[in-house]
Design an enzyme around this catalytic site. Structure first.
Site, PDB file in Angstrom:
ATOM      1  N   VAL A  95       5.396  -0.500   2.735  1.00  0.00           N
ATOM      2  CA  VAL A  95       4.292  -0.650   3.679  1.00  0.00           C
ATOM      3  C   VAL A  95       3.264  -1.614   3.096  1.00  0.00           C
ATOM      4  CG1 VAL A  95       2.562   0.536   5.058  1.00  0.00           C
ATOM      5  CG2 VAL A  95       4.675   1.721   4.445  1.00  0.00           C
ATOM      6  N   LYS A 146       5.215  -1.875   8.194  1.00  0.00           N
ATOM      7  CA  LYS A 146       6.291  -1.115   7.564  1.00  0.00           C
ATOM      8  C   LYS A 146       7.576  -1.932   7.627  1.00  0.00           C
ATOM      9  CE  LYS A 146       7.748   3.718   7.393  1.00  0.00           C
ATOM     10  NZ  LYS A 146       7.556   5.045   8.033  1.00  0.00           N
ATOM     11  N   GLY A 154       8.309   3.952   0.403  1.00  0.00           N
ATOM     12  CA  GLY A 154       9.049   5.142   0.787  1.00  0.00           C
ATOM     13  C   GLY A 154      10.519   4.986   0.494  1.00  0.00           C
ATOM     14  N   ILE A 205       0.817  -1.223   0.000  1.00  0.00           N
ATOM     15  CA  ILE A 205       0.000   0.000   0.000  1.00  0.00           C
ATOM     16  C   ILE A 205       0.847   1.267   0.000  1.00  0.00           C
ATOM     17  CG2 ILE A 205      -2.020  -1.041   1.090  1.00  0.00           C
ATOM     18  CD1 ILE A 205      -1.047   0.024   3.762  1.00  0.00           C
ATOM     19  N   GLY A 206       2.160   1.130   0.055  1.00  0.00           N
ATOM     20  CA  GLY A 206       3.004   2.323   0.037  1.00  0.00           C
ATOM     21  C   GLY A 206       4.471   1.972  -0.078  1.00  0.00           C
ATOM     22  N   ASP A 220       9.379  16.132   9.189  1.00  0.00           N
ATOM     23  CA  ASP A 220       8.879  15.727   7.870  1.00  0.00           C
ATOM     24  C   ASP A 220       7.364  15.884   7.802  1.00  0.00           C
ATOM     25  OD1 ASP A 220       9.219  14.888   5.258  1.00  0.00           O
ATOM     26  OD2 ASP A 220       9.108  12.762   5.744  1.00  0.00           O
TER      27      ASP A 220
END
Length: 426
Positions: free
Chosen positions: A148, A162, A143, A140-141, A268
């Site tokens: 993730v 993660k 980085g 789903i992600g 961030d």
């Protein structure tokens, strides 16, 4: 970094001059930035960094140090500098003994009365089961330092898994990944104690074989960035929703800044790190575990190898790479502009607002020209002008001109309370 000079300036080349100065011994000190040469003790640390830089510049690649070694040596330089600073403090106070060294623990809310919730220690086998062996179907992600995955824990809770260390360069450089397993577990346990309604909750962790992972609560609505870009279902955010999201997000940052001891600097803040939950509750995500420890917050060498180029970062951060609470305030101001205009950071309309707002009053109609057209006029113009004013106070060029997060909370709460009741139905 230690010379504050450009790599090339006209016909002058930094590397060539640096190597020649090193050959002449202490002559290289004449190239050090005068602002960071604070006595003989600091010069010794700078000498060590200069020697490391020289080894990294060796033409034959096999003779250069590995990045792991570079990180270790920079970490040693940091410890030496901290020790020398403590010694200087003792000398200035006339005390003959060093102050007791503080333990490197994550701060927690001093007002909390609840004991930490037991943190789940999840096996690699279970993670593989709930993520279907980290398949792309559950991804789903992605980085710069992690991937993730969506998973469902044994108790039925959906979670964001993660998986750390996906980038080999980051894995070697980041102190988070170079820590021993017991130190990693300690830091994870400390972060799990950061409990606030507007901070994403850490549920568990995994240290198994060569895998390290942290497990967070899952946001089915995705990030604020997803909503602004329209990549998640849910439609256009109403005016009231935008104010509620802004208020709940800033309450999370206020908690980190003013209700932990010592404070936590996120460094961030951006719309992709603000996750949305039911009832338009926003939560701050992506707390960087190791870098929130005392000693990491002030660590320019390891945390920012070069000045930042993030569009959310304040001007002073882009120049120095140093993160402060004021940088978080600036970043949140950019997020406010995104909520107001419906456009992500860097859009010409947002830059226009930053330039124009200091010269406008709260009543200026020019603000209305920048408001998200998808609202179709369903917002109070005076409230939009007030939000723009709050945002532009946050993005002042001078750090000391920006408000604290507590002031921003008070302003946004007042803005929400003054929202006409009919807007809650739109």
């Amino acid at each position: 970094m230690i010379t504050r000079k450009k790599a090339a300036d006209g016909n002058t080349y930094l590397i060539q001059n640096f190597i020649e100065a090193l050959k002449r011994g202490k002559k290289v000190r004449q190239m050090f930035d005068k602002e960071i040469m604070d006595g003989k003790k600091s010069i010794k640390v700078l000498d060590d960094i200069a020697k490391l830089a020289a080894q990294c510049l060796i033409l034959e690649d096999k003779l250069r140090p590995e990045m792991v070694e570079v990180a270790d040596r920079l970490r040693k330089c940091r410890k030496d500098l901290q020790l020398r600073r403590r010694e200087a403090m003792v000398e200035s106070s006339g005390n003959n003994c060093l102050p007791e060294q503080q333990t490197a623990s994550i701060p927690v809310d001093p007002t909390t009365k609840n004991p930490p919730t037991p943190l789940l220690n999840i096996s690699l086998a279970e993670l593989r089961e709930i993520t279907r062996n980290f398949s792309d179907d559950t991804l789903i992600g992605v980085g710069s330092h992690a991937k993730v995955f969506l998973g469902e824990l044994k108790d039925g809770r959906k979670s964001a898994v993660k998986k750390l260390g996906q980038n080999s360069v980051v894995k070697n450089l980041d102190g988070f990944f170079s820590e021993p397993d017991d130190e990693f577990v300690h830091q994870v346990q400390e972060v799990s104690r950061l409990k606030h309604d507007n901070v994403v909750q850490l549920l568990g962790y995994c240290v198994d074989e060569n895998i390290r992972a942290v497990i967070y609560e899952y946001s089915s609505r995705g990030s604020l960035l997803d909503i602004l870009l329209g990549t998640r279902p849910g439609g256009v955010l109403s005016w009231t929703q935008r104010v509620k999201i802004a208020l709940s997000a800033v309450q999370g940052i206020e908690f980190l800044h003013h209700k932990t001891e010592p404070c936590i600097i996120h460094s961030d803040i951006k719309s992709s790190n603000i996750l949305l939950f039911d009832n338009d509750v926003a939560k701050i995500a992506d707390l960087r575990i190791s870098k929130n420890r005392p000693g990491y917050l002030d660590d320019l060498i390891l945390d920012c190898v070069h000045p930042s180029h993030n569009v959310y970062d304040a001007p002073e951060c882009k120049e120095t790479g140093e993160f402060t609470r004021e940088n978080d305030v600036y970043s949140f101001g950019i997020v406010l502009l995104e909520l107001l205009t419906g456009r992500i950071s860097g859009h010409p309309q947002n830059r226009l607002m930053i330039v124009a707002m200091p010269g406008l009053s709260d009543e200026e109609v020019q603000v209305q020209q920048c408001v998200d057209p998808r609202l179709r006029g369903k917002y109070p113009p005076k409230a939009a002008a007030r939000m723009a004013a709050i945002a532009c106070r946050c993005v002042q060029d001078k750090a000391d001109s920006r408000p604290s997060m507590s002031i921003v909370v008070a302003n946004l709460r007042s803005l929400l309370e003054s929202t006409p009741s009919k807007l809650w139905l739109w």
